[in-house]
Motif scaffolding. Structure first.
Motif, PDB file in Angstrom:
ATOM      1  N   ARG A  23       0.834  -1.204   0.000  1.00 22.14           N
ATOM      2  CA  ARG A  23       0.000   0.000   0.000  1.00 22.14           C
ATOM      3  C   ARG A  23       0.865   1.249   0.000  1.00 22.14           C
ATOM      4  N   GLN A  24       0.262   2.353  -0.370  1.00 23.17           N
ATOM      5  CA  GLN A  24       0.873   3.668  -0.209  1.00 23.17           C
ATOM      6  C   GLN A  24       0.122   4.368   0.921  1.00 23.17           C
ATOM      7  N   LEU A  25       0.866   4.725   1.965  1.00 24.60           N
ATOM      8  CA  LEU A  25       0.294   5.433   3.100  1.00 24.60           C
ATOM      9  C   LEU A  25       0.641   6.908   2.932  1.00 24.60           C
ATOM     10  N   LEU A  26      -0.361   7.748   2.758  1.00 17.73           N
ATOM     11  CA  LEU A  26      -0.164   9.137   2.381  1.00 17.73           C
ATOM     12  C   LEU A  26      -0.096  10.061   3.598  1.00 17.73           C
ATOM     13  N   VAL A  27       0.989  10.847   3.648  1.00 14.86           N
ATOM     14  CA  VAL A  27       1.189  11.851   4.697  1.00 14.86           C
ATOM     15  C   VAL A  27       1.127  13.217   4.026  1.00 14.86           C
ATOM     16  N   PRO A  28       0.327  14.142   4.442  1.00 15.64           N
ATOM     17  CA  PRO A  28      -0.600  14.121   5.569  1.00 15.64           C
ATOM     18  C   PRO A  28      -2.040  13.777   5.197  1.00 15.64           C
ATOM     19  N   ALA A  29      -2.310  13.352   3.989  1.00 16.24           N
ATOM     20  CA  ALA A  29      -3.699  13.105   3.561  1.00 16.24           C
ATOM     21  C   ALA A  29      -4.398  12.041   4.406  1.00 16.24           C
ATOM     22  N   ALA A  30      -3.736  10.912   4.651  1.00 20.72           N
ATOM     23  CA  ALA A  30      -4.349   9.829   5.418  1.00 20.72           C
ATOM     24  C   ALA A  30      -3.773   9.721   6.835  1.00 20.72           C
ATOM     25  N   TYR A  31      -2.530  10.143   7.001  1.00 22.95           N
ATOM     26  CA  TYR A  31      -1.848  10.107   8.299  1.00 22.95           C
ATOM     27  C   TYR A  31      -1.299  11.500   8.573  1.00 22.95           C
ATOM     28  N   SER A  32      -1.543  12.019   9.747  1.00 19.61           N
ATOM     29  CA  SER A  32      -1.115  13.390  10.042  1.00 19.61           C
ATOM     30  C   SER A  32       0.386  13.489  10.270  1.00 19.61           C
ATOM     31  N   THR A  33       1.022  12.382  10.636  1.00 19.15           N
ATOM     32  CA  THR A  33       2.469  12.403  10.871  1.00 19.15           C
ATOM     33  C   THR A  33       3.152  11.267  10.119  1.00 19.15           C
ATOM     34  N   ILE A  39       3.971   3.558  11.669  1.00 19.17           N
ATOM     35  CA  ILE A  39       3.331   2.612  12.589  1.00 19.17           C
ATOM     36  C   ILE A  39       2.235   1.828  11.870  1.00 19.17           C
ATOM     37  N   GLY A  40       1.507   2.483  10.991  1.00 18.49           N
ATOM     38  CA  GLY A  40       0.437   1.815  10.248  1.00 18.49           C
ATOM     39  C   GLY A  40       0.901   0.959   9.087  1.00 18.49           C
ATOM     40  N   ALA A  41       2.179   1.044   8.749  1.00 16.87           N
ATOM     41  CA  ALA A  41       2.705   0.336   7.575  1.00 16.87           C
ATOM     42  C   ALA A  41       2.978  -1.138   7.868  1.00 16.87           C
ATOM     43  N   SER A  42       2.845  -1.924   6.824  1.00 15.79           N
ATOM     44  CA  SER A  42       3.203  -3.341   6.856  1.00 15.79           C
ATOM     45  C   SER A  42       4.352  -3.577   5.879  1.00 15.79           C
ATOM     46  N   ALA A  43       4.884  -4.769   5.896  1.00 16.40           N
ATOM     47  CA  ALA A  43       5.986  -5.120   4.999  1.00 16.40           C
ATOM     48  C   ALA A  43       5.617  -4.826   3.553  1.00 16.40           C
ATOM     49  N   GLY A  44       6.508  -4.137   2.850  1.00 14.30           N
ATOM     50  CA  GLY A  44       6.305  -3.827   1.444  1.00 14.30           C
ATOM     51  C   GLY A  44       5.604  -2.511   1.174  1.00 14.30           C
ATOM     52  N   ASP A  45       5.099  -1.862   2.208  1.00 16.03           N
ATOM     53  CA  ASP A  45       4.368  -0.612   2.031  1.00 16.03           C
ATOM     54  C   ASP A  45       5.303   0.565   1.764  1.00 16.03           C
ATOM     55  N   THR A  46       4.731   1.622   1.193  1.00 18.65           N
ATOM     56  CA  THR A  46       5.447   2.874   0.963  1.00 18.65           C
ATOM     57  C   THR A  46       4.745   3.983   1.728  1.00 18.65           C
ATOM     58  N   VAL A  47       5.518   4.692   2.551  1.00 18.24           N
ATOM     59  CA  VAL A  47       5.021   5.902   3.205  1.00 18.24           C
ATOM     60  C   VAL A  47       5.358   7.043   2.251  1.00 18.24           C
ATOM     61  N   LEU A  48       4.334   7.608   1.637  1.00 18.10           N
ATOM     62  CA  LEU A  48       4.496   8.628   0.609  1.00 18.10           C
ATOM     63  C   LEU A  48       4.191   9.997   1.226  1.00 18.10           C
TER      64      LEU A  48
END
Length: 133
Positions: A23-33, A39-48
């Motif tokens: 997954r792509q975890l979007l900062v700050p759209a989906a996560y404020s920090t 913390i919400g990411a799993s293996a293979g995810d991208t913090v964008l």
């Protein structure tokens, strides 16, 4: 011969399924920090991380494989590197991970600049790391 074909399809299907689940975890759209997204990411995810200035460090531990990147990773537009700035931290701690990629981010700090990587395979790509006095 058919049994090998079926086994190969199952192995290939499992490998492909693992990549599809990233997954792509979007900062700050989906996560404020940034830390919240990590913390919400799993293996293979991208913090964008969207362009902006983000204060404070982060810690990545026991995530197996994770990418932390600016929009540069999706667009190849180098202007995102200077627009995505992390500052005012003591250390970025990266421990116990199989693979961590930091890509397309500017890190600016007044005192210490430290990326501590312990028992992790860390790769830095298209990064600007600087100190201001």
């Amino acid at each position: 011969m058919k049994s090998w074909h079926v086994i190969w399809m199952l192995i290939f299907g499992l490998a492909t399924a693992q990549n599809v689940c990233a997954r792509q975890l979007l900062v700050p759209a989906a996560y404020s920090t940034i830390q919240g997204a990590i913390i919400g990411a799993s293996a293979g995810d991208t913090v964008l991380v969207a362009p902006g200035k983000y204060n404070g460090g982060f810690s990545i531990s026991n995530k197996k494989s994770i990418t932390l990147a600016s929009y540069y990773i999706t667009t190849k537009d180098t202007s995102y590197i200077s627009q995505t700035v992390m500052s005012n931290f003591s250390t970025f701690e990266i421990t116990g991970n199989d693979f961590v990629l930091l890509k397309g981010i500017t890190i600016v700090n007044r005192c210490h600049i430290g990326i501590e990587s312990v028992d992790s395979n860390l790769t830095l790509e298209k990064m600007v790391i600087t100190r201001t006095d």
